[in-house]
Enzyme design. Structure first.
Site, short mmCIF file in Angstrom:
data_model
loop_
_atom_site.label_atom_id
_atom_site.label_comp_id
_atom_site.label_asym_id
_atom_site.label_seq_id
_atom_site.Cartn_x
_atom_site.Cartn_y
_atom_site.Cartn_z
N ASP A 21 0.83 -1.20 0.00
CA ASP A 21 0.00 0.00 0.00
C ASP A 21 0.87 1.26 0.00
OD1 ASP A 21 -2.02 1.82 0.35
OD2 ASP A 21 -2.90 0.85 2.10
N ASP A 64 -10.56 4.12 -1.37
CA ASP A 64 -11.21 3.14 -0.49
C ASP A 64 -12.73 3.16 -0.65
OD1 ASP A 64 -8.63 2.97 0.31
OD2 ASP A 64 -9.04 3.23 2.45
C1 GLA Z 1 -5.48 2.30 2.72
C2 GLA Z 1 -5.97 1.17 1.85
C3 GLA Z 1 -7.00 0.37 2.63
C4 GLA Z 1 -6.37 -0.16 3.92
C5 GLA Z 1 -5.80 1.00 4.73
C6 GLA Z 1 -4.99 0.52 5.90
O1 GLA Z 1 -6.49 3.23 3.00
O2 GLA Z 1 -6.52 1.64 0.65
O3 GLA Z 1 -7.46 -0.71 1.84
O4 GLA Z 1 -5.38 -1.09 3.62
O5 GLA Z 1 -4.95 1.80 3.94
O6 GLA Z 1 -4.44 1.56 6.63
#
Ligand code: GLA
Length: 682
Positions: free
Chosen positions: A408, A486
């Site tokens: 990520d 997200d």
């Molecule tokens: C980002 C990602 C999410 C999750 C969070 C964790 O927002 O897009 O899917 O993994 O980080 O902190």
């Protein structure tokens, strides 16, 4: 009531059966919903004077997206007029962007298009003859509600007869949570993909997904040397055979019968030949995740029957490692401490005392284990990232036995902008705009490291679609890549957030293929946590039809199927949505095609996915305000001749069709069918 020249209260009776113009701010604004503050007469939502694009207005309504207001008319009103836009209080460059919609009954009659701060007002002027219900809506234009100050300036209606009246928004009709998926028969049925990619000489693990009464005895004809089957558990283990296609015939037998299914192990370089399926902790447990919760999820994946339908990965997301300091998401002292051991190994926090033991526990069930980190110094939640330790971390994850890595971007943004002393090769952006090489660098680096490990690790890129990742995600070693931000943070306007995320992902259909999948984020149905407040789980704000549409869209889009709801609160309806064998079969089809958009309007979406057996899976999605008839022609689908119609959710034939398929679809529901060329279903 301006043209009548009389006060609204005193004149109310006198106005009946009269004609005039009503200034809408004089109606009941308490009934106008909004995303911040409250709707207000003759002022912006912030109580500043109303002003759009430099022009001031002395009357009108200030509100905040998402906003809705319902007016009852008598069918005799003549016209609605207003000047709309983002209030001048929001400055150009700030994120405020909105869209104004005028809806008569169920039909949208005017839409402003996306409007931003600084833009001049747009005039709306629409006839109202025959209209009995007028809805004024402001959406967040798909980018969240921040700074969405919206003005309906100089809004008025010419009426003749009953004056317009604000009314409470009609409640969403109650829907019964009808379970469409037929119960699995007692006799064995083998599910799961027909092909499975693995790398020669690496550890092999596959639990045969099969429904039916236990005890069940499994056999595998043609199993290559180096692989063994546990006949009771139906778990194949060992070492992946040499390069090539290895055709195996699985059988499952119990007191009620026998099932057989061929399964091809494609020993080569490509993993994830069909979209990965599993569970991820994020949207339920956030920064509260523990080893015990992960083990419970693995148990439930088996006991709920999810694993019998092909769900396989049990994936830890963020917050399993130590955080260096207290922050927004890490206040628990038991998660704070040194990020690394003296030898540089990543340090899990005290809730994860034995990372290898956890992976072993998951593997013992025939399931796979997944993990998360960031190429930056910190993860999105502020825990220790991989920067400067990438090779060591890749090896640690492999040594522990993890089978999946979500990588990520998060704090890597800072590194991408200015470079890092630990890795001078990082192409820094400080002398210009972001470059493709800069976006690709951290993923390519980890992708190469993962390939060097002595086990197969599926690689999920999480960078929200930057630099059009779908064009190069596979080239840098990714097996799937998030295409959007997200889903759990997506603020719904008229439709729940999964539609806007899904629709963006649906545009990218040409980029998905075996081993390379567009990832529109997790499946949030049933019970899950709250992304903003990080609260305890609550029920997803979706109607039953919306839940069916969600899963149907993900299936048709060949999206990775990761449930991220609460495994300890799996109810029968949610299991029915997650575990329909024919819905999953469409998703897991060997061709690996993502559905293309056949048609998309404000009220309809038609998706079509070609399948290996020559059939085409079709989803007719109703996006309007009520029940709709939706049709798709053979011409649009590019097929000819009569087709057998298989109702995918009901796992039942629904007659034959020729020339078109038409269905009566409930509000926000879906007709999900498979149009099979003549002959019996295999
Ligand atoms: C980002 C990602 C999410 C999750 C969070 C964790 O927002 O897009 O899917 O993994 O980080 O902190």
């Amino acid at each position: 009531m301006r043209s009548m020249g009389i006060g609204i209260v005193a004149g109310a009776m006198a106005l009946r059966a009269a004609a005039g113009t009503v200034s809408l701010e004089t109606l009941d604004l308490k009934l106008m919903s909004g995303g911040w503050g409250r709707a207000i007469a003759n002022q912006a939502v912030t109580t500043n004077p109303l002003s759009i694009g430099g022009k001031a207005y002395d009357r009108g309504i200030g509100t905040h997206a998402p906003s809705q207001w319902v007016l009852a008319l008598d069918g005799k009103a003549a016209e609605f007029r207003a000047e709309v836009g983002v209030d001048a209080q929001v400055k150009p460059g700030q994120p405020g962007s909105v869209e104004f919609l005028v809806i008569a009954g169920e039909t949208e009659i005017w839409r402003s298009g996306v409007m931003k701060a600084g833009q001049p007002a747009k005039s709306v002027r629409v006839p109202l003859a025959g209209v009995k219900q007028l809805i004024l809506e402001v959406s967040d234009a798909g980018d969240g509600r921040s700074h969405d100050h919206a003005d309906w300036a100089a809004a008025e209606i010419d009426f003749a007869g009953e004056p317009p009246k604000a009314i409470a928004a009609p409640a969403v009709p109650e829907e019964e949570a009808v379970i469409l998926t037929p119960p699995a028969p007692k006799s064995p049925r083998i599910h799961g993909p027909k092909v499975y990619g693995a790398r020669p000489g690496k550890p092999f693990l596959y639990r045969i997904p099969a429904t039916g009464e236990r005890p069940m005895v499994f056999a595998a004809g043609g199993l290559p040397a180096g692989l063994d089957l546990d006949p009771q558990g139906g778990i194949v283990r060992g070492t992946t055979p040499p390069r090539g296609d290895h055709k195996v015939t699985f059988t499952a037998r119990n007191a009620h019968g026998t099932a057989e299914r061929t399964f091809t192990i494609v020993a080569g370089d490509t993993l994830a030949l069909t979209p990965p399926m599993g569970w991820n902790h994020w949207y339920t447990h956030y920064n509260r995740i523990t080893d015990a919760t992960m083990r419970e999820a693995a148990d439930v994946m088996i006991s709920s029957g999810m694993a019998d339908h092909g769900y396989q990965y049990v994936n830890i997301d963020d917050c399993w490692m130590n955080a260096p300091a207290v922050g927004k998401y890490q206040r628990d002292p038991k998660r704070i401490g040194a990020e690394r051991r003296p030898d540089g190994t990543i340090q899990p926090n005290t809730y994860f005392p034995d990372m290898k033991g956890l992976a072993d526990f998951i593997h013992a069930k025939g399931l796979k284990a997944g993990l998360y980190t960031s190429p930056g110094p910190l993860t999105c939640a502020g825990f220790g990232g991989a920067l400067g330790h990438e090779a060591q971390d890749a090896k640690t994850f492999a040594d522990w036995g993890y089978d999946f890595l979500k990588y990520d971007w998060c704090s890597y943004g800072r590194i991408a902008a200015s470079g890092s002393p630990t890795d001078p090769a990082i192409p820094a952006w400080d002398k210009g705009p972001p470059t493709l090489a800069g976006y690709q660098y951290p993923f390519r680096k980890m992708g190469e490291l993962l390939k060097r490990q002595d086990r197969d690790i599926v690689f999920n890129l999480c960078q929200y679609g930057m630099g059009e990742v779908w064009r190069w995600g596979a080239e840098v070693g990714g097996h799937s890549w998030r295409t959007t931000g997200d889903l759990g943070l997506e603020r719904a306007s008229r439709l729940p957030g999964f539609y806007s995320i899904g629709l963006r992902n649906a545009q990218l259909h040409e980029f998905a293929r075996p081993g390379a999948w567009n990832d529109p984020d997790y499946i949030l149905i049933g019970w899950y946590g709250n992304a903003h407040g990080l609260r305890e789980p609550e029920k997803a704000p979706l109607t039953p039809n919306e839940s069916y549409s969600y899963m149907s869209m993900w299936s048709l889009m060949a999206a990775p199927l990761f449930f991220s709801g609460d495994m300890s609160k799996l109810d029968a309806f949610t299991v029915n949505v997650l575990c329909n064998p024919e819905v999953i079969e469409v998703n897991q089809d060997v061709l690996g095609k993502q559905a293309r958009i056949v048609r998309q309007t404000d009220t309809e979406l038609v998706l079509a996915k070609p399948l290996e057996d020559g059939s085409v899976a079709v989803g007719l999605f109703a996006l309007g305000r009520g029940r709709q008839t939706i049709a798709v022609s053979w011409k649009e689908l590019g097929v000819a001749g009569p087709r057998r119609v298989r109702d995918v959710w009901r796992c039942a034939d629904a007659g034959t069709a020729d020339g078109e398929w038409k269905a009566d679809v409930p509000r926000h529901g879906v007709s999900f069918v498979r149009l099979v060329p003549g002959g019996a279903r295999p």
